[in-house]
Design a protein around this motif. Structure first.
Motif, PDB file in Angstrom:
ATOM      1  N   GLY A 107       4.249  33.133  32.210  1.00 37.99           N
ATOM      2  CA  GLY A 107       3.046  33.816  31.738  1.00 37.99           C
ATOM      3  C   GLY A 107       3.200  34.418  30.363  1.00 37.99           C
ATOM      4  O   GLY A 107       2.211  34.868  29.771  1.00 37.99           O
ATOM      5  N   PHE A 108       4.430  34.426  29.825  1.00 42.49           N
ATOM      6  CA  PHE A 108       4.629  35.002  28.493  1.00 42.49           C
ATOM      7  C   PHE A 108       4.040  34.101  27.412  1.00 42.49           C
ATOM      8  O   PHE A 108       3.619  34.577  26.366  1.00 42.49           O
ATOM      9  CB  PHE A 108       6.118  35.238  28.238  1.00 42.49           C
ATOM     10  N   LEU A 109       3.998  32.790  27.673  1.00 44.24           N
ATOM     11  CA  LEU A 109       3.453  31.843  26.709  1.00 44.24           C
ATOM     12  C   LEU A 109       2.153  31.244  27.247  1.00 44.24           C
ATOM     13  O   LEU A 109       1.982  31.099  28.454  1.00 44.24           O
ATOM     14  CB  LEU A 109       4.455  30.719  26.443  1.00 44.24           C
ATOM     15  N   PRO A 110       1.218  30.853  26.366  1.00 42.35           N
ATOM     16  CA  PRO A 110      -0.047  30.258  26.822  1.00 42.35           C
ATOM     17  C   PRO A 110       0.167  28.885  27.439  1.00 42.35           C
ATOM     18  O   PRO A 110       1.185  28.221  27.195  1.00 42.35           O
ATOM     19  CB  PRO A 110      -0.874  30.178  25.534  1.00 42.35           C
ATOM     20  N   ARG A 111      -0.820  28.440  28.240  1.00 44.97           N
ATOM     21  CA  ARG A 111      -0.691  27.173  28.972  1.00 44.97           C
ATOM     22  C   ARG A 111      -0.432  25.992  28.040  1.00 44.97           C
ATOM     23  O   ARG A 111       0.378  25.099  28.364  1.00 44.97           O
ATOM     24  CB  ARG A 111      -1.940  26.898  29.799  1.00 44.97           C
ATOM     25  N   ALA A 112      -1.091  25.939  26.893  1.00 45.76           N
ATOM     26  CA  ALA A 112      -0.893  24.797  25.986  1.00 45.76           C
ATOM     27  C   ALA A 112       0.565  24.690  25.566  1.00 45.76           C
ATOM     28  O   ALA A 112       1.127  23.596  25.479  1.00 45.76           O
ATOM     29  CB  ALA A 112      -1.794  24.945  24.760  1.00 45.76           C
ATOM     30  N   THR A 113       1.189  25.832  25.311  1.00 43.72           N
ATOM     31  CA  THR A 113       2.593  25.829  24.936  1.00 43.72           C
ATOM     32  C   THR A 113       3.476  25.447  26.122  1.00 43.72           C
ATOM     33  O   THR A 113       4.462  24.725  25.974  1.00 43.72           O
ATOM     34  CB  THR A 113       3.014  27.214  24.415  1.00 43.72           C
ATOM     35  N   GLU A 115       2.751  23.402  28.528  1.00 45.81           N
ATOM     36  CA  GLU A 115       2.688  21.956  28.700  1.00 45.81           C
ATOM     37  C   GLU A 115       3.440  21.244  27.577  1.00 45.81           C
ATOM     38  O   GLU A 115       4.168  20.279  27.830  1.00 45.81           O
ATOM     39  CB  GLU A 115       1.232  21.495  28.760  1.00 45.81           C
ATOM     40  N   ALA A 116       3.287  21.719  26.350  1.00 43.76           N
ATOM     41  CA  ALA A 116       3.933  21.056  25.214  1.00 43.76           C
ATOM     42  C   ALA A 116       5.456  21.145  25.294  1.00 43.76           C
ATOM     43  O   ALA A 116       6.165  20.254  24.822  1.00 43.76           O
ATOM     44  CB  ALA A 116       3.440  21.672  23.901  1.00 43.76           C
ATOM     45  N   THR A 117       5.954  22.213  25.889  1.00 45.52           N
ATOM     46  CA  THR A 117       7.403  22.419  25.943  1.00 45.52           C
ATOM     47  C   THR A 117       8.021  21.999  27.271  1.00 45.52           C
ATOM     48  O   THR A 117       9.244  22.116  27.440  1.00 45.52           O
ATOM     49  CB  THR A 117       7.746  23.895  25.678  1.00 45.52           C
ATOM     50  N   GLY A 118       7.213  21.500  28.202  1.00 38.52           N
ATOM     51  CA  GLY A 118       7.757  21.002  29.461  1.00 38.52           C
ATOM     52  C   GLY A 118       8.493  22.045  30.271  1.00 38.52           C
ATOM     53  O   GLY A 118       9.531  21.761  30.875  1.00 38.52           O
ATOM     54  N   LEU A 119       7.960  23.254  30.326  1.00 42.05           N
ATOM     55  CA  LEU A 119       8.676  24.342  30.987  1.00 42.05           C
ATOM     56  C   LEU A 119       8.919  24.080  32.464  1.00 42.05           C
ATOM     57  O   LEU A 119       9.870  24.605  33.034  1.00 42.05           O
ATOM     58  CB  LEU A 119       7.901  25.657  30.822  1.00 42.05           C
ATOM     59  N   TYR A 120       8.062  23.277  33.085  1.00 39.34           N
ATOM     60  CA  TYR A 120       8.211  23.049  34.524  1.00 39.34           C
ATOM     61  C   TYR A 120       8.543  21.596  34.847  1.00 39.34           C
ATOM     62  O   TYR A 120       8.172  21.082  35.890  1.00 39.34           O
ATOM     63  CB  TYR A 120       6.949  23.513  35.257  1.00 39.34           C
ATOM     64  N   ARG A 121       9.312  20.972  33.959  1.00 36.84           N
ATOM     65  CA  ARG A 121       9.773  19.606  34.208  1.00 36.84           C
ATOM     66  C   ARG A 121      11.024  19.647  35.079  1.00 36.84           C
ATOM     67  O   ARG A 121      12.143  19.516  34.606  1.00 36.84           O
ATOM     68  CB  ARG A 121      10.050  18.897  32.879  1.00 36.84           C
ATOM     69  N   LEU A 173      10.280  24.111  21.671  1.00 34.07           N
ATOM     70  CA  LEU A 173       9.886  22.774  21.249  1.00 34.07           C
ATOM     71  C   LEU A 173      11.111  21.938  20.892  1.00 34.07           C
ATOM     72  O   LEU A 173      11.190  20.748  21.229  1.00 34.07           O
ATOM     73  CB  LEU A 173       8.921  22.850  20.065  1.00 34.07           C
ATOM     74  N   ARG A 174      12.075  22.537  20.237  1.00 36.68           N
ATOM     75  CA  ARG A 174      13.337  21.837  19.958  1.00 36.68           C
ATOM     76  C   ARG A 174      14.061  21.500  21.259  1.00 36.68           C
ATOM     77  O   ARG A 174      14.586  20.402  21.435  1.00 36.68           O
ATOM     78  CB  ARG A 174      14.239  22.684  19.065  1.00 36.68           C
ATOM     79  N   LEU A 175      14.092  22.468  22.158  1.00 36.15           N
ATOM     80  CA  LEU A 175      14.777  22.265  23.433  1.00 36.15           C
ATOM     81  C   LEU A 175      14.085  21.180  24.256  1.00 36.15           C
ATOM     82  O   LEU A 175      14.749  20.336  24.877  1.00 36.15           O
ATOM     83  CB  LEU A 175      14.805  23.580  24.200  1.00 36.15           C
ATOM     84  N   ALA A 176      12.752  21.194  24.270  1.00 36.52           N
ATOM     85  CA  ALA A 176      12.004  20.200  25.033  1.00 36.52           C
ATOM     86  C   ALA A 176      12.230  18.800  24.482  1.00 36.52           C
ATOM     87  O   ALA A 176      12.346  17.822  25.235  1.00 36.52           O
ATOM     88  CB  ALA A 176      10.510  20.540  25.013  1.00 36.52           C
ATOM     89  N   HIS A 177      12.301  18.684  23.160  1.00 34.41           N
ATOM     90  CA  HIS A 177      12.579  17.374  22.551  1.00 34.41           C
ATOM     91  C   HIS A 177      13.952  16.872  22.973  1.00 34.41           C
ATOM     92  O   HIS A 177      14.125  15.696  23.316  1.00 34.41           O
ATOM     93  CB  HIS A 177      12.495  17.482  21.034  1.00 34.41           C
ATOM     94  N   ALA A 183      16.857  12.597  28.815  1.00 35.53           N
ATOM     95  CA  ALA A 183      16.583  12.145  30.186  1.00 35.53           C
ATOM     96  C   ALA A 183      16.622  10.622  30.262  1.00 35.53           C
ATOM     97  O   ALA A 183      16.170   9.927  29.355  1.00 35.53           O
ATOM     98  CB  ALA A 183      15.225  12.649  30.638  1.00 35.53           C
ATOM     99  N   GLU A 184      17.161  10.116  31.357  1.00 36.34           N
ATOM    100  CA  GLU A 184      17.191   8.681  31.611  1.00 36.34           C
ATOM    101  C   GLU A 184      16.075   8.321  32.583  1.00 36.34           C
ATOM    102  O   GLU A 184      15.885   8.964  33.610  1.00 36.34           O
ATOM    103  CB  GLU A 184      18.537   8.270  32.213  1.00 36.34           C
ATOM    104  N   SER A 185      15.342   7.250  32.238  1.00 35.67           N
ATOM    105  CA  SER A 185      14.281   6.725  33.105  1.00 35.67           C
ATOM    106  C   SER A 185      13.203   7.764  33.400  1.00 35.67           C
ATOM    107  O   SER A 185      12.639   7.787  34.496  1.00 35.67           O
ATOM    108  CB  SER A 185      14.862   6.201  34.431  1.00 35.67           C
ATOM    109  N   VAL A 186      12.918   8.637  32.419  1.00 34.68           N
ATOM    110  CA  VAL A 186      11.853   9.631  32.596  1.00 34.68           C
ATOM    111  C   VAL A 186      10.795   9.382  31.530  1.00 34.68           C
ATOM    112  O   VAL A 186      11.108   9.322  30.353  1.00 34.68           O
ATOM    113  CB  VAL A 186      12.390  11.068  32.473  1.00 34.68           C
ATOM    114  N   ARG A 187       9.571   9.249  31.928  1.00 35.35           N
ATOM    115  CA  ARG A 187       8.494   8.979  30.983  1.00 35.35           C
ATOM    116  C   ARG A 187       7.898  10.284  30.486  1.00 35.35           C
ATOM    117  O   ARG A 187       7.753  11.224  31.228  1.00 35.35           O
ATOM    118  CB  ARG A 187       7.398   8.153  31.663  1.00 35.35           C
ATOM    119  N   GLN A 188       7.491  10.268  29.215  1.00 42.54           N
ATOM    120  CA  GLN A 188       6.764  11.407  28.689  1.00 42.54           C
ATOM    121  C   GLN A 188       5.395  11.464  29.369  1.00 42.54           C
ATOM    122  O   GLN A 188       4.786  10.445  29.667  1.00 42.54           O
ATOM    123  CB  GLN A 188       6.552  11.248  27.174  1.00 42.54           C
ATOM    124  N   GLN A 189       4.909  12.667  29.655  1.00 38.12           N
ATOM    125  CA  GLN A 189       3.622  12.828  30.329  1.00 38.12           C
ATOM    126  C   GLN A 189       2.746  13.783  29.535  1.00 38.12           C
ATOM    127  O   GLN A 189       3.025  14.971  29.440  1.00 38.12           O
ATOM    128  CB  GLN A 189       3.834  13.384  31.739  1.00 38.12           C
TER     129      GLN A 189
END
Length: 295
Positions: A107-113, A115-121, A173-177, A183-189
């Motif tokens: 909740g510290f960051l907005p939803r758009a961020t 999703e962009a950073t893959g916080l719950y991947r 964003l750097r960490l998410a990249h 990741a192996e065999s993981v598609r970007q979503q």
């Protein structure tokens, strides 16, 4: 700070974000790792536990062994470990943790961020090994974030918080990249359909195993949901739900002394026989045999 536990009150302990330990009470912390660090006075880190916030560990020394959801990871200097809310983990009893630790409250960051950073991947590996250029960028971004976090005198709290959110986003964003490229065999979503489904499953998997119920609740057709989940994971929505249920059952069987019937009830199977059949179908072991293998 109130402790929280799973249903039944005697399972794996879950500790909330220690906001009272955060500088200025903001929804994040960043600082050095070290002995004596804990989320709570009654939470020794070498014992299995959950947290309801994000933790990123950037190691300055190694090797360090750390367990996350039944896998032991060995981190070296320059590696990162990204632990997400709800994951069961345990710090090593003997290793010395040195480096920088970042914690962040959901909740510290907005939803758009988010999703962009893959916080719950949760499908991505926790352990990340950046190359030299990536590590330099991550260290610089984390160093800037730490300086902003510790500077509470320059700006009023509202602006200080906004600056922290922007600096944290740059680091994530750097960490998410790095996480996506590693990741192996993981598609970007990019489609938010899967994001919403994953969040709904994480919230309700203990009581809802129905693909149609999730589709109805989210306002999607079953076909749309199938396409989105298959594109993101290669699995059907039902397989995704079942894997989450099995993971939770394994956590409870391995790390608690709950009777098998209560473990089944905690993941949505009030009938112990049905739970045993489900668990055996997905693991080729009975719940009792799985527990015995780990003890």
């Amino acid at each position: 700070m109130a402790d929280r536990t799973i249903q039944g009150g005697d399972g794996i302990r879950t500790f909330p974000f220690p906001v009272e330990l955060s500088v200025g009470g903001v929804g994040m912390q960043v600082g050095p790792m070290g002995t004596g660090r804990t989320w709570h006075a009654d939470a020794p880190l070498e014992r299995v536990h959950r947290i309801d916030f994000h933790v990123v560990l950037l190691f300055g020394e190694g090797p360090v062994r750390h367990m996350v959801d039944f896998t032991e990871y060995e981190a070296a200097a320059g590696d990162l470990l990204w632990i997400r809310p709800g994951q069961v983990h345990r710090f090593s009893r003997t290793s010395e943790y040195r480096g920088t630790v970042l914690t962040m409250q959901p909740g510290f960051l907005p939803r758009a961020t988010v999703e962009a950073t893959g916080l719950y991947r949760y499908d991505l590996r926790p352990l990340l090994r950046p190359d030299a250029a990536q590590l330099t960028g991550l260290r610089n971004a984390l160093g800037q974030l730490r300086r902003e976090y510790e500077d509470t005198a320059t700006l009023p709290l509202s602006l200080h918080t906004a600056v922290l959110q922007h600096s944290l986003t740059a680091f994530l964003l750097r960490l998410a990249h790095l996480a996506a490229s590693s990741a192996e065999s993981v598609r970007q979503q990019s489609d938010s359909t899967f994001t919403l489904f994953r969040e709904a499953v994480e919230k309700d998997f203990a009581t809802n195993h129905s693909v149609s119920a999730y589709a109805d609740a989210l306002g999607y057709s079953r076909r749309t949901l199938v396409r989105a989940v298959r594109a993101a994971t290669g699995d059907t929505p039902k397989a995704f739900i079942d894997k989450r249920v099995v993971l939770e059952a394994k956590r409870l069987l391995a790390h608690t002394d709950l009777p098998i019937g209560r473990v089944g009830a905690a993941v949505g199977f009030p009938d112990a026989a049905n739970f045993s059949k489900f668990f055996h179908q997905h693991t080729d072991l009975t719940p009792a045999a799985f527990r015995a293998e780990l003890r």
